[in-house]
Design a protein around this motif. Structure first.
Motif, PDB file in Angstrom:
ATOM      1  N   GLU A  94     -36.055 -38.686  25.893  1.00 51.18           N
ATOM      2  CA  GLU A  94     -35.607 -39.544  24.797  1.00 51.18           C
ATOM      3  C   GLU A  94     -35.957 -40.988  25.124  1.00 51.18           C
ATOM      4  O   GLU A  94     -35.979 -41.383  26.278  1.00 51.18           O
ATOM      5  CB  GLU A  94     -34.091 -39.435  24.621  1.00 51.18           C
ATOM      6  CG  GLU A  94     -33.646 -38.085  24.125  1.00 51.18           C
ATOM      7  CD  GLU A  94     -32.143 -37.939  24.248  1.00 51.18           C
ATOM      8  OE1 GLU A  94     -31.459 -38.964  24.364  1.00 51.18           O
ATOM      9  OE2 GLU A  94     -31.672 -36.798  24.233  1.00 51.18           O
ATOM     10  N   ALA A  95     -36.151 -41.740  24.073  1.00 53.34           N
ATOM     11  CA  ALA A  95     -36.406 -43.162  24.291  1.00 53.34           C
ATOM     12  C   ALA A  95     -35.098 -43.819  24.715  1.00 53.34           C
ATOM     13  O   ALA A  95     -34.051 -43.589  24.125  1.00 53.34           O
ATOM     14  CB  ALA A  95     -36.925 -43.790  23.013  1.00 53.34           C
ATOM     15  N   ARG A  96     -35.167 -44.615  25.756  1.00 51.58           N
ATOM     16  CA  ARG A  96     -33.942 -45.268  26.218  1.00 51.58           C
ATOM     17  C   ARG A  96     -34.014 -46.753  25.949  1.00 51.58           C
ATOM     18  O   ARG A  96     -35.071 -47.366  26.020  1.00 51.58           O
ATOM     19  CB  ARG A  96     -33.763 -45.062  27.728  1.00 51.58           C
ATOM     20  CG  ARG A  96     -33.345 -43.678  28.080  1.00 51.58           C
ATOM     21  CD  ARG A  96     -32.929 -43.651  29.510  1.00 51.58           C
ATOM     22  NE  ARG A  96     -33.903 -44.352  30.354  1.00 51.58           N
ATOM     23  CZ  ARG A  96     -33.623 -44.814  31.556  1.00 51.58           C
ATOM     24  NH1 ARG A  96     -32.411 -44.707  32.036  1.00 51.58           N
ATOM     25  NH2 ARG A  96     -34.542 -45.417  32.271  1.00 51.58           N
ATOM     26  N   LYS A  97     -32.864 -47.293  25.673  1.00 52.78           N
ATOM     27  CA  LYS A  97     -32.801 -48.735  25.479  1.00 52.78           C
ATOM     28  C   LYS A  97     -32.146 -49.319  26.720  1.00 52.78           C
ATOM     29  O   LYS A  97     -30.981 -49.021  26.995  1.00 52.78           O
ATOM     30  CB  LYS A  97     -31.925 -49.007  24.261  1.00 52.78           C
ATOM     31  CG  LYS A  97     -32.504 -50.048  23.330  1.00 52.78           C
ATOM     32  CD  LYS A  97     -31.543 -50.258  22.204  1.00 52.78           C
ATOM     33  CE  LYS A  97     -32.255 -50.761  20.973  1.00 52.78           C
ATOM     34  NZ  LYS A  97     -31.332 -50.873  19.851  1.00 52.78           N
ATOM     35  N   PRO A  98     -32.849 -50.089  27.513  1.00 51.83           N
ATOM     36  CA  PRO A  98     -32.182 -50.647  28.692  1.00 51.83           C
ATOM     37  C   PRO A  98     -31.085 -51.626  28.279  1.00 51.83           C
ATOM     38  O   PRO A  98     -31.295 -52.488  27.426  1.00 51.83           O
ATOM     39  CB  PRO A  98     -33.313 -51.343  29.453  1.00 51.83           C
ATOM     40  CG  PRO A  98     -34.427 -51.468  28.493  1.00 51.83           C
ATOM     41  CD  PRO A  98     -34.239 -50.483  27.398  1.00 51.83           C
ATOM     42  N   MET A  99     -29.931 -51.457  28.900  1.00 53.61           N
ATOM     43  CA  MET A  99     -28.794 -52.298  28.548  1.00 53.61           C
ATOM     44  C   MET A  99     -28.511 -53.283  29.675  1.00 53.61           C
ATOM     45  O   MET A  99     -28.856 -53.039  30.834  1.00 53.61           O
ATOM     46  CB  MET A  99     -27.543 -51.453  28.319  1.00 53.61           C
ATOM     47  CG  MET A  99     -27.688 -50.427  27.231  1.00 53.61           C
ATOM     48  SD  MET A  99     -27.907 -51.156  25.608  1.00 53.61           S
ATOM     49  CE  MET A  99     -26.239 -51.144  25.010  1.00 53.61           C
ATOM     50  N   VAL A 100     -27.860 -54.359  29.306  1.00 54.06           N
ATOM     51  CA  VAL A 100     -27.489 -55.343  30.293  1.00 54.06           C
ATOM     52  C   VAL A 100     -26.110 -55.890  29.898  1.00 54.06           C
ATOM     53  O   VAL A 100     -25.777 -55.941  28.719  1.00 54.06           O
ATOM     54  CB  VAL A 100     -28.565 -56.443  30.389  1.00 54.06           C
ATOM     55  CG1 VAL A 100     -28.610 -57.258  29.138  1.00 54.06           C
ATOM     56  CG2 VAL A 100     -28.386 -57.316  31.593  1.00 54.06           C
ATOM     57  N   ALA A 101     -25.326 -56.221  30.905  1.00 55.52           N
ATOM     58  CA  ALA A 101     -23.982 -56.718  30.614  1.00 55.52           C
ATOM     59  C   ALA A 101     -24.028 -58.224  30.389  1.00 55.52           C
ATOM     60  O   ALA A 101     -24.822 -58.928  31.013  1.00 55.52           O
ATOM     61  CB  ALA A 101     -23.049 -56.396  31.779  1.00 55.52           C
ATOM     62  N   ILE A 102     -23.204 -58.716  29.460  1.00 56.51           N
ATOM     63  CA  ILE A 102     -23.032 -60.161  29.342  1.00 56.51           C
ATOM     64  C   ILE A 102     -21.546 -60.483  29.330  1.00 56.51           C
ATOM     65  O   ILE A 102     -20.728 -59.692  28.860  1.00 56.51           O
ATOM     66  CB  ILE A 102     -23.708 -60.772  28.091  1.00 56.51           C
ATOM     67  CG1 ILE A 102     -23.163 -60.131  26.825  1.00 56.51           C
ATOM     68  CG2 ILE A 102     -25.205 -60.648  28.161  1.00 56.51           C
ATOM     69  CD1 ILE A 102     -23.405 -60.983  25.610  1.00 56.51           C
TER      70      ILE A 102
END
Lengths: 219, 441, 266, 339
Positions: free
Chosen positions: C90-98
């Motif tokens: 599956e296509a993944r969306k890299p996440m980042v915390a803010i």
């Protein structure tokens, strides 16, 4: 990896005593003097090279399930040989101080560990060089420990008086001395690693072992 | 007189009860009152009035939401100027009503008085619930919940808590001196609701005048007064029950498990008012004290009076305080604003000057064992705090952290000035969260 | 000669013993699981929701976990695992915390000095920590301690800042923050709203000069489908994020591109 | 009072912290300095009996302990808290446990071992499992057995100045091992400390004075010395009664060696001993048993340091065994059912 690297890694990058922390039993027991350490190290090196090469030869013939008994038999053969050789040619005094630790090489973690981790997967020449490097690494680490302990205890190196009139510091000759000196060696290695990592711009965090963050005793 | 038992541990801090000889004063009507809709443990009350509504003294402003909740009533007559939020003593914003007084203080139609000798326990409970009565000792637990024990638990002893073991506070002491008869009536009403046979009033023996007054007031009704040794936390529920009855509340249990119920003397007086006069709870006696104050004393404040008004009544300050505390010095909460209103559970407002400041330090425990010796619950706060610092909450649970009553004896005695109570409170919150998560699964 | 015979006999007997044990009690390890274990990163961060990398590998081998659940794996490794398991990647969306707060000591008012355990969750127990804005970052580092990657820095002026290049989006800090200020957002989004207070703008202004005051300038600049108003707080639509230029419209600096706020702005 | 003269508090400088807001007037520093104060009589007695070099030994130990602590905390990148006096106390105790003839460099090595290996590598004050001063002493005893067991007779050092050589002399316990049955010292000599021994351990009245001072100040628990001494007295008493040739009388044991110093100042060290009263009693009895066993049947004449160190290692276990049941737990709790 070149042959030289195969040999060299045992001496520094994967030093069995200071990095891999293998073979602690002989390390602590026979490093009371530089001479003992040298004898023990050479005996182990002999066993390592021999067993590594033989295991590497038979590695494809041995089925995975019985590999450990086979390795042990091979190692035991070399240990028996080295024991007999030492009884015949080594100074009697050295033989006496090393005592049980020569037969105990059979169950030395370094020997079995290299057999399992390296010789069973690599060719004869590489295995031999690996054994030689590991053996020399072990010998050098042991000698360094032995030299420091001997010097601190007696003021001598290889039984030669270096500092005259040294008050005998018996603690270093005893078991606690082995632990303390080894501890400082490992601390030094960690320090070197941190420095190196900093120089390369990486973040190195040593393993978190600190009594102020632990309360295992109160479990 | 009942032979009293001594609980293990405890401390004896400086009493410092400077306001104990100052009679309770009725303060003048203020221009505005900030009435929070949450003055108790449990769900906040729901406002039943809107902005611009005209209200009278004692009129219902917010109705209880659910079983563990309490209604809120108007402290005086006036206009609701705003439906807003205000800062509570715990540092959170709570819903509140800003009431602008019209200065007339016109009372609403009171609830009909009840003849409690005849009324059924159910009716009495309902009245106590409608009057919005909560425990006045400090925790502000809705009283009606406490008075409805499960049917399998029979309560035979009612204990009135007049100990006031907190240093500095004198509100309960003055109340006992001035309203002894009402306290006795309230106690009898409570005993009738519960069917309790025995009523005991526990008072520390540093208040001999209160002991004498209460003994006289209660003598005709078979109410006993127990003079207790001065030892903090004598007024903690479990320690008080042990001292006067010799019974021990089981670990993790409630006083009802051993047939006891503890009620503050102030709550008893409020019950008497609600039942005999039909008056809801909208005022309470609060001690305003502390060395920086010009004239410390005890006032019967309307709920919603801000701390700044209370401090003005006490003559203002001579020097700037370094700490303002809602409650007593041992268990009270430090606050940072003077706009916080007095609520039903505010037993005192205490100002500390700079030289009285406790500076907590994050220094290691030297394992002296003083916390151990002073803990009235027989726990090991020192070991617990080290475990908690390392976030070993499950371990802390095994070492009985949930038994902590947060009395503060451990931190009081700690020579390393470790913030032990804060650690323990954190661990209790974590353990409770873990239990909830487990129960939810 | 005796030596040879003795060793032979010993070998035969031991071999027989091992053979019997293998015959009756031998187990075959799951080769798939072993292969997966070599591929997973081995950081044991728990970002996948399983008990360490080993648990994750086991779950994947059993088919109860998806290869994309690990925030650390790069796409090549995910592809490899997918091929191994025989599933579509599956296509993944890299996440980042803010950290959605700008209220450092230069911008937000502190009402009182907090004295106690240096931890946000502990500070919350003491009159809410003493910060004027009861929704603001306390800056005592609960999140930084929870982060297994050292990606959160507590600035000297007491605010938590996530370094996006170190953050892998495991979400541990989200749970650690007692004020729920940390959000996981797509790494590709250029701007964020660094404020979490739902209060009215005037009330926020009282305590913090860098709060979102609900002026709607960003909404006008970017349009309703990219930035919307949630009460008095602007909210980025992360499915259709606005570009970096919209940050210039914000008068207080709450809407901006970088986590660190220049102190000259206050 | 008119409205405008009322001053409201300034809220900008308020402090918030967790309850309680009152605190007993005590600190780690005060405790440490009180213990140091309590040790001073014994130090002075040591200097009186063994000459001014005793003071030099003590000074060297204290100074090097403090220096080691500063160095270690710097290396560990922590705040330096040397002013709490714990390092100075360790140094003083170590010095009191050394013979007056100990060379200066051995004092320094002992201090370094005590602070670095006995305390700082575990995380510093509060985390060390063993009494640092005893770690230093035992390490020196193992490392330099001859130096550490060379004793001079008291009062002779002072005669040295008058041209008389100092006389070596065995300690009372060493003698009693050799020629059991006849006591080489009178009880009176033992009590006042007119015997060979370490600097701080011989003068019983000075130690008693300090110990009682600490008990009165509630810094140490009376349980520890009382139970420790009582256990030693009982065991040595019984053994002496059964086999007088093998064991000196109990009073001789109580007054000789480092027992008084150990019972009042070593076994009561807060960090390394159990927290609760019950635990303290168990600890003290254990120390007493071990001390007697080592003294009577062991190869070392003195067993106080070893017994305390061994019991130190059991402290976490004792803490666990003697952990109080919280108030309200039934005396005989029903077996805990594990969920």
């Amino acid at each position: 990896m070149s042959y030289f690297q195969e040999f060299w890694k045992g001496i520094w990058k994967e030093n069995p005593v200071l990095i891999l922390m293998l073979g602690m039993c002989p390390t602590l027991a026979v490093s009371s003097s530089a001479k003992n350490a040298l004898g023990m190290g050479l005996a182990t090196t002999f066993v390592l090279v021999g067993s590594n090469m033989v295991i590497s030869l038979v590695r494809n013939a041995v089925p995975g399930k019985v590999r450990i008994p086979c390795y042990i038999v091979i190692i035991a053969v070399f240990v028996t040989i080295v024991e007999m050789l030492m009884a015949a040619y080594a100074p009697a005094e050295l033989n006496r101080t090393l005592g049980i630790f020569i037969p105990l090489i059979v169950v030395n973690c370094i020997v079995l560990g290299r057999a399992e981790a390296f010789a069973s997967k690599n060719g004869v020449i590489r295995s031999g060089l690996d054994g030689l490097g590991m053996g020399f690494g072990f010998t050098l680490a042991l000698m360094a420990l032995g030299a420091v302990r001997e010097f601190l205890a007696e003021g001598t190196l290889f039984e030669l008086q270096v500092v005259p009139g040294w008050e005998p510091f018996m603690l270093m000759k005893l078991a606690p001395g082995a632990f303390i000196v080894l501890g400082f060696f490992l601390a030094g290695m960690n320090l070197l690693k941190i420095r190196q990592a900093r120089r390369e711009g990486k973040k190195y965090t040593p393993p978190e072992v600190d009594c102020s963050r632990c309360n295992i005793c109160n479990r | 007189m009942i032979k009293q038992l001594h609980f293990y541990g405890g401390i004896h801090p400086v009493e410092d009860k400077v306001a104990q000889s100052v009679p309770i004063v009725e303060p003048p009507i203020l221009e505005t009152y900030m009435v929070p809709l949450q003055q108790h443990i449990g769900a906040p009350a729901k406002a039943v009035v809107a902005k611009g509504d005209q209200v009278k003294r004692g009129q219902l402003l917010g109705e209880a939401q659910g079983f563990v909740s309490a209604p809120v009533h108007a402290p005086t007559s006036g206009v609701i100027r705003e439906v807003t939020t205000c800062l509570g003593p715990s540092g959170a914003q709570v819903p509140a009503l800003l009431l602008a007084s019209d200065g007339e203080d016109a009372p609403a139609d009171p609830m009909p008085a009840i003849d409690w000798h005849q009324a059924s326990p159910g009716d009495l409970r309902q009245r106590i619930s409608a009057a919005g009565i909560v425990g006045k000792g400090g925790a502000a637990f809705p009283t009606v919940v406490k008075l409805s024990p499960p049917p399998n638990k029979k309560i035979d002893t009612l204990i009135l808590n007049g100990v006031e073991c907190e240093p500095c506070l004198t509100a309960d002491h003055r109340l006992m001196l001035e309203r002894a008869a009402d306290i006795v009536t309230g106690a009898q009403i409570t005993a009738r609701i519960l069917g309790a046979k025995k009523i005991i009033i526990g008072i520390e023996n540093n208040k001999p005048d209160a002991i004498e007054v209460m003994r006289q007031a209660g003598a005709d009704y078979g109410i006993e007064v127990c003079s207790l040794r001065v030892r903090y936390p004598q007024g903690a529920e479990k320690q008080l029950i042990y001292a006067v009855t010799g019974r021990k509340v089981p670990s993790g249990g409630l006083p009802a498990d051993i047939g006891c119920l503890v009620q503050n003397v102030g709550t008893a007086a409020a019950i008497a008012d609600a039942v005999c006069l039909g008056k809801p709870l909208y005022e309470r006696v609060t001690t305003v004290t502390g060395t920086p104050l010009v004239s410390p004393g005890n006032w019967r404040f309307r709920v919603g009076t801000t701390y700044s008004e209370a401090i003005k009544l006490a003559g203002g300050v001579k020097e700037d305080p370094i700490k303002i505390i809602s409650g007593g010095p041992m268990m009270g909460m430090a606050v940072y604003s003077l706009d916080i209103p007095i609520i039903k559970s505010t037993s005192g407002i205490l100002l500390l000057s700079k030289d009285e400041l406790t500076q907590f330090a994050v220094r290691p425990c030297i394992r002296c064992g003083r916390c151990n010796d002073s803990c009235p619950m027989g726990m090991m706060p020192g070991i617990l705090s080290v475990q908690i610092e390392n976030q070993r909450y499950e371990l802390a649970e095994k070492w009985h952290v949930m038994d902590c009553i947060e009395c503060g004896c451990c931190a009081y005695t700690c020579p390393a000035s470790r913030p032990l109570v804060q650690h323990l409170r954190r661990a209790k919150a974590e353990v409770q969260a873990a239990r909830r998560a487990k129960a939810g699964k | 000669m005796t030596t040879v015979i003795l060793l032979t006999v010993t070998g035969l007997v031991s071999g027989l013993a091992i053979g019997i044990v293998v015959k009756f009690y031998g187990t075959t390890p799951n080769p798939l699981e072993e292969k997966l274990l070599e591929l997973v990163p081995g950081a044991n961060c728990g970002g996948c929701g399983f008990a360490g990398c080993e648990g994750y590998a086991k779950a994947m081998a059993e088919g109860s976990a998806k290869p994309g659940a690990c925030p650390l794996m790069n796409d090549a490794v995910v592809q490899e695992i997918c091929a191994l398991l025989g599933v579509e990647s599956e296509a993944r969306k890299p996440m980042v915390a803010i950290v959605c707060c700008s209220g450092d000591d230069d911008h937000a008012q502190r009402m009182a000095f907090y004295n106690g355990v240096n931890d946000c969750q502990n500070a919350m127990l003491v009159a809410g920590g003493g910060k004027g804005c009861v929704y603001g970052c306390l800056g005592l580092g609960s999140c930084a301690r929870a982060c297994p990657y050292g990606a959160i820095e507590i600035r000297p002026n007491h605010i938590a800042v996530v370094h996006p290049e170190l953050c892998v989006g495991c979400g541990k800090c989200v749970l650690a923050c007692p004020r729920r200020l940390i959000k996981l957002t797509p790494k590709s989004a250029p701007v964020h709203v660094f404020c979490s207070s739902p209060e009215r703008g005037a009330l926020k202004r009282k305590f913090c000069s860098a709060a979102c005051i609900g002026c709607r300038k960003c909404v006008k600049e970017a349009g309703e489908d990219q930035v919307s108003m949630n009460g008095a707080l602007a909210a980025i639509n992360y499915d259709n994020p606005p570009d970096a230029g919209v940050a210039a419209a914000c008068p207080t600096g709450a809407l901006r591109t970088t986590a660190v706020m220049e102190s000259t702005r206050g | 009072m008119s409205e405008n003269t009322i001053r409201l508090p300034d809220t900008s400088k308020l402090v918030i912290s967790s309850s309680p807001h009152l605190h007993e007037d005590d600190s780690v520093r005060r405790i440490m300095f009180m213990v140091i104060l309590a040790l001073l009589p014994a130090c002075i007695a040591g200097a009186w009996f063994f000459g001014p070099r005793a003071l030099w030994v003590l000074l060297v130990c204290v100074a090097s302990c403090v220096a080691c602590e500063i160095l270690c905390t710097r290396l560990m990148g922590r705040e330096v808290h040397v002013s709490d006096g714990s390092a100075a106390l360790t140094g003083l105790l170590l010095g009191m446990n050394l013979p007056v003839t100990t060379p200066t460099w051995i004092c320094v090595i002992g201090s370094a071992i005590a602070i670095v290996l006995g305390k700082m590598i575990y995380g510093g004050l509060g985390y060390n499992p063993f009494n640092p001063a005893l770690v230093g002493r035992v390490a020196l005893l193992l490392a330099f057995p001859t130096v550490m067991t060379t004793w001079i007779a008291p009062m002779t050092r002072r005669l040295e100045w008058a041209g008389v050589n100092s006389v070596t002399q065995a300690t009372p316990l060493g003698v009693s091992e050799l020629t059991a049955g006849t006591l080489p010292f009178s009880y009176w000599d033992l009590f006042w400390g007119r015997t060979g021994g370490c600097i701080g351990e011989t003068c019983v009245p000075a130690l008693l004075l300090g110990g009682i001072f600490l008990i009165a100040l509630n810094i140490i628990r009376w349980h520890v010395p009382v139970f420790y001494l009582a256990t030693v007295a009982i065991i040595t008493g019984v053994t002496h009664w059964l086999a007088p040739a093998q064991c000196a009388p109990p009073l001789y044991h109580l007054l000789s060696g480092g027992l008084m110093l150990g019972a009042f100042f070593m076994a009561t060290d807060m960090v390394t001993t159990p927290l609760s009263r019950k635990g303290a009693v168990v600890f003290a009895v254990g120390c007493g048993v071990l001390t007697s066993v080592i003294r009577i049947w062991g190869s070392y004449p003195e067993g106080v340091s070893f017994s305390i160190l061994i019991m130190n290692s059991l402290t976490p276990l004792i803490d666990r065994w003697t952990a109080g049941k919280p108030f309200g737990t039934p005396r005989r709790a029903p077996r805990e059912v594990k969920p």
